[in-house]
Write a protein that holds these residues in place. Structure first.
Motif, PDB file in Angstrom:
ATOM      1  N   LEU A  38      48.037  43.512 -13.608  1.00 20.48           N
ATOM      2  CA  LEU A  38      49.014  42.492 -13.264  1.00 20.48           C
ATOM      3  C   LEU A  38      48.596  41.125 -13.821  1.00 20.48           C
ATOM      4  N   PHE A  39      47.402  40.696 -13.481  1.00 23.95           N
ATOM      5  CA  PHE A  39      46.767  39.537 -14.109  1.00 23.95           C
ATOM      6  C   PHE A  39      45.551  40.102 -14.817  1.00 23.95           C
ATOM      7  N   PRO A  40      45.599  40.229 -16.141  1.00 27.83           N
ATOM      8  CA  PRO A  40      44.543  40.946 -16.869  1.00 27.83           C
ATOM      9  C   PRO A  40      43.136  40.476 -16.490  1.00 27.83           C
ATOM     10  N   THR A  59      39.165  37.162 -14.496  1.00 28.57           N
ATOM     11  CA  THR A  59      40.584  37.422 -14.687  1.00 28.57           C
ATOM     12  C   THR A  59      41.341  36.146 -15.037  1.00 28.57           C
ATOM     13  N   LEU A  60      42.629  36.297 -15.234  1.00 27.01           N
ATOM     14  CA  LEU A  60      43.514  35.148 -15.396  1.00 27.01           C
ATOM     15  C   LEU A  60      44.211  34.896 -14.064  1.00 27.01           C
ATOM     16  N   GLY A  61      44.280  33.640 -13.663  1.00 29.76           N
ATOM     17  CA  GLY A  61      44.957  33.269 -12.427  1.00 29.76           C
ATOM     18  C   GLY A  61      46.214  32.484 -12.741  1.00 29.76           C
ATOM     19  N   ALA A  62      47.041  32.314 -11.749  1.00 28.17           N
ATOM     20  CA  ALA A  62      48.272  31.535 -11.907  1.00 28.17           C
ATOM     21  C   ALA A  62      48.392  30.583 -10.733  1.00 28.17           C
ATOM     22  N   GLY A  63      48.946  29.417 -11.010  1.00 27.72           N
ATOM     23  CA  GLY A  63      49.137  28.417  -9.971  1.00 27.72           C
ATOM     24  C   GLY A  63      50.522  27.809 -10.069  1.00 27.72           C
ATOM     25  N   SER A  73      58.988  21.487 -11.148  1.00 29.84           N
ATOM     26  CA  SER A  73      57.807  22.274 -10.816  1.00 29.84           C
ATOM     27  C   SER A  73      57.217  22.874 -12.084  1.00 29.84           C
ATOM     28  N   ASN A  74      55.980  23.340 -11.973  1.00 26.43           N
ATOM     29  CA  ASN A  74      55.278  23.884 -13.127  1.00 26.43           C
ATOM     30  C   ASN A  74      54.396  25.053 -12.684  1.00 26.43           C
ATOM     31  N   VAL A  75      54.429  26.111 -13.441  1.00 22.85           N
ATOM     32  CA  VAL A  75      53.525  27.234 -13.244  1.00 22.85           C
ATOM     33  C   VAL A  75      52.484  27.152 -14.344  1.00 22.85           C
ATOM     34  N   TYR A  76      51.211  27.330 -13.981  1.00 23.58           N
ATOM     35  CA  TYR A  76      50.155  27.232 -14.979  1.00 23.58           C
ATOM     36  C   TYR A  76      49.227  28.434 -14.885  1.00 23.58           C
ATOM     37  N   ILE A  77      48.546  28.726 -15.982  1.00 23.63           N
ATOM     38  CA  ILE A  77      47.658  29.885 -16.091  1.00 23.63           C
ATOM     39  C   ILE A  77      46.257  29.389 -16.414  1.00 23.63           C
ATOM     40  N   PHE A  78      45.256  30.002 -15.778  1.00 23.04           N
ATOM     41  CA  PHE A  78      43.872  29.584 -15.988  1.00 23.04           C
ATOM     42  C   PHE A  78      42.934  30.780 -15.855  1.00 23.04           C
ATOM     43  N   PRO A  79      41.857  30.814 -16.644  1.00 22.75           N
ATOM     44  CA  PRO A  79      40.832  31.835 -16.454  1.00 22.75           C
ATOM     45  C   PRO A  79      40.038  31.527 -15.180  1.00 22.75           C
ATOM     46  N   MET A  80      39.551  32.562 -14.518  1.00 18.58           N
ATOM     47  CA  MET A  80      38.772  32.344 -13.301  1.00 18.58           C
ATOM     48  C   MET A  80      37.742  33.442 -13.093  1.00 18.58           C
ATOM     49  N   ILE A  81      36.693  33.067 -12.379  1.00 19.85           N
ATOM     50  CA  ILE A  81      35.641  34.004 -11.978  1.00 19.85           C
ATOM     51  C   ILE A  81      35.586  33.969 -10.458  1.00 19.85           C
ATOM     52  N   THR A 175      46.660  42.782  -6.819  1.00 16.92           N
ATOM     53  CA  THR A 175      46.313  43.385  -8.103  1.00 16.92           C
ATOM     54  C   THR A 175      46.757  44.838  -8.154  1.00 16.92           C
ATOM     55  N   LEU A 176      47.089  45.252  -9.351  1.00 20.60           N
ATOM     56  CA  LEU A 176      47.386  46.639  -9.691  1.00 20.60           C
ATOM     57  C   LEU A 176      46.477  46.996 -10.855  1.00 20.60           C
ATOM     58  N   GLY A 177      45.848  48.146 -10.798  1.00 21.09           N
ATOM     59  CA  GLY A 177      44.955  48.516 -11.888  1.00 21.09           C
ATOM     60  C   GLY A 177      44.438  49.930 -11.740  1.00 21.09           C
ATOM     61  N   TRP A 178      43.327  50.197 -12.433  1.00 24.81           N
ATOM     62  CA  TRP A 178      42.703  51.522 -12.406  1.00 24.81           C
ATOM     63  C   TRP A 178      41.213  51.400 -12.258  1.00 24.81           C
ATOM     64  N   VAL A 179      40.662  52.340 -11.478  1.00 28.15           N
ATOM     65  CA  VAL A 179      39.222  52.479 -11.393  1.00 28.15           C
ATOM     66  C   VAL A 179      38.790  53.258 -12.631  1.00 28.15           C
ATOM     67  N   ILE A 180      37.781  52.762 -13.336  1.00 31.72           N
ATOM     68  CA  ILE A 180      37.287  53.441 -14.529  1.00 31.72           C
ATOM     69  C   ILE A 180      35.866  53.925 -14.307  1.00 31.72           C
ATOM     70  N   GLY A 181      35.449  54.876 -15.075  1.00 33.47           N
ATOM     71  CA  GLY A 181      34.107  55.445 -14.950  1.00 33.47           C
ATOM     72  C   GLY A 181      34.078  56.565 -13.933  1.00 33.47           C
ATOM     73  N   LYS A 182      32.870  56.985 -13.588  1.00 34.45           N
ATOM     74  CA  LYS A 182      32.692  58.100 -12.655  1.00 34.45           C
ATOM     75  C   LYS A 182      32.902  57.683 -11.225  1.00 34.45           C
TER      76      LYS A 182
END
Length: 182
Positions: A38-40, A59-63, A73-81, A175-182
């Motif tokens: 959803l947010f890579p 990931t990438l966040g949105a505000g 109004s404004n929507v913005y995108i930012f990298p985050m840890i 978030t939507l995603g997949w578990v990877i690995g074993k």
């Protein structure tokens, strides 16, 4: 006769393999990697004990911000840890009810700290979006379904610190995603 014996052996092996994957797990996984769609982004969750994990996410966040001067109004995108200390509190209860607990499928409470980098999508009308730190307390749930499809939701109050001010902020993550690995 040989075909029946071979079929019986294969059926027993297949049943045991399927049963082993659906056993009720009452402790968190030691190492778990996920990809968020959803947010890579990427997630690593490390099990510290039977019910506690350290969750690390890039990931990438949105505000969203509203500017009353321009009445826009404004929507913005930012990298985050993000780092979270999670406590999964209902694994035994879910297992006792026959619900899935594999891949940390359960409810949790968490202490969260995020570093939000400067926005990569800016609008000069709304001022500078500087980097910030957000601290918060979260309640959430994580579910991993067959095929390792993962869904996660967490909400809670937080405090955001940047070079201009300190403010109370509501925190929410889906978030939507997949578990990877074993």
């Amino acid at each position: 006769m040989k075909k029946n014996y071979l079929f019986l052996c294969l059926a027993v092996l297949l049943f045991n393999g399927v049963y082993a994957q659906d056993e009720a797990v009452t402790s968190v996984r030691k190492n778990q990697f996920k990809i968020n769609m959803l947010f890579p982004g990427f997630v690593y969750e490390h099990g510290l004990s039977a019910k506690n994990t350290l969750y690390s996410e890039a990931t990438l966040g949105a505000g969203y911000r509203y500017n009353s001067y321009y009445d826009e109004s404004n929507v913005y995108i930012f990298p985050m840890i993000t780092e979270q200390f999670r406590h999964y509190y209902n694994l035994e209860k879910r297992a006792a009810k026959g619900k899935r607990t594999a891949y940390n499928s359960g409810n949790f409470i968490a202490a969260s700290a995020s570093y939000n980098f400067q926005s990569i999508s800016t609008n000069s009308k709304y001022g500078e979006y500087s980097s910030s730190v957000t601290l918060g307390a979260l309640w959430g749930l994580q579910r991993t379904y067959k095929g390792r499809f993962n869904l996660e939701l967490c909400v809670g109050p937080g405090i955001n610190f940047d070079k201009y001010d300190t403010e109370f902020v509501p925190l929410a993550n889906f978030t939507l995603g997949w578990v990877i690995g074993k």
